[in-house]
Design a protein around this motif. Structure first.
Motif: not given
Length: 240
Positions: A150-155, A198-200
């Motif tokens: 949804a946020l186009d990120v990688t953890v 936290e992703l924000t």
């Protein structure tokens, strides 16, 4: 009465701010995690609120220490009859002593601990801590995948740990995330809120207007989830 909300981080302490049509500023420290909340007059700005918090920092620190002390005193004895929370549901503990591997099971409204006879209380607590961590390890991956997309990120890495004053933590440089083990006691909606929160931080370090705007965009009901998280029981499970 018109109100607006915001966040500040003051010397490592997260502060919720509610601006209202009031005359005086009020600071409160709330259980179970020592959440700091400021009710401030609309005429004040963030810098003025920050100064007020700094001026009361000694008092805030003392109040948070009292809450942490109370949490330590509420440690469970891990015997039949206690109540423990699992995913927001209060469950009565039943201890069954028998040979074999120690483990937990949910049986209806009960949380059942199967454990060898004579197992010390501290060891039983360790089993419960591990079980809570396992619960989170099963629940978090699906949420991570959902919000990475949804946020186009990688953890790159996440883990669980016990934290006294935070539900989660994010290192913006490494992008590693930590989740408080106590989240396994909360409603699943609370865990998702912390994942998104936290992703924000990947996009915004502080809890200011931009952070709040992003949270409004990604998870519109985040405030109600936050309130549910902070208002429901934590380490003070009760005896029935």
């Amino acid at each position: 009465m018109s109100t607006t909300s915001g966040y500040l981080t003051v010397r490592g302490i997260d502060v919720d701010i509610i601006y209202k049509d009031i005359k005086n500023l009020h600071i409160g420290v709330y259980p179970p995690m020592g959440r700091v909340r400021v009710a401030a007059p609309n005429r004040l700005d963030d810098d003025q609120v920050r100064l007020a918090v700094i001026q009361r920092l000694s008092w805030i620190t003392r109040q948070r220490a009292k809450l942490r002390s109370a949490e330590r005193q509420s440690e469970r004895e891990m015997v039949t009859g206690e109540s423990h929370y699992v995913w927001g549901v209060r469950r009565r503990l039943k201890v069954v002593e028998r040979p074999g591997r120690a483990h937990f099971e949910i049986d209806g409204a009960r949380l059942v601990l199967y454990v060898p006879a004579g197992t010390p209380t501290e060891k039983r607590r360790e089993y419960l801590d591990k079980w809570y961590r396992d619960q989170l390890r099963q629940a978090i991956p699906e949420l991570i995948v959902k919000w990475e997309q949804a946020l186009d990120v990688t953890v790159p890495r996440w883990t669980t740990r016990r934290m006294k004053t935070k539900w989660g933590s994010c290192n913006r440089e490494t992008r590693n995330i930590w989740f408080n083990v106590e989240l396994a006691k909360k409603h699943p909606a609370c865990l998702e809120y912390i994942v998104v929160h936290e992703l924000t931080h990947y996009f915004e370090r502080n809890h200011g207007a931009r952070f709040t705007g992003l949270m409004d965009k990604y998870l519109p009901d985040w405030r109600s989830r936050r309130d549910l998280l902070n208002e429901s029981p934590l380490a003070e499970e009760v005896w029935a």
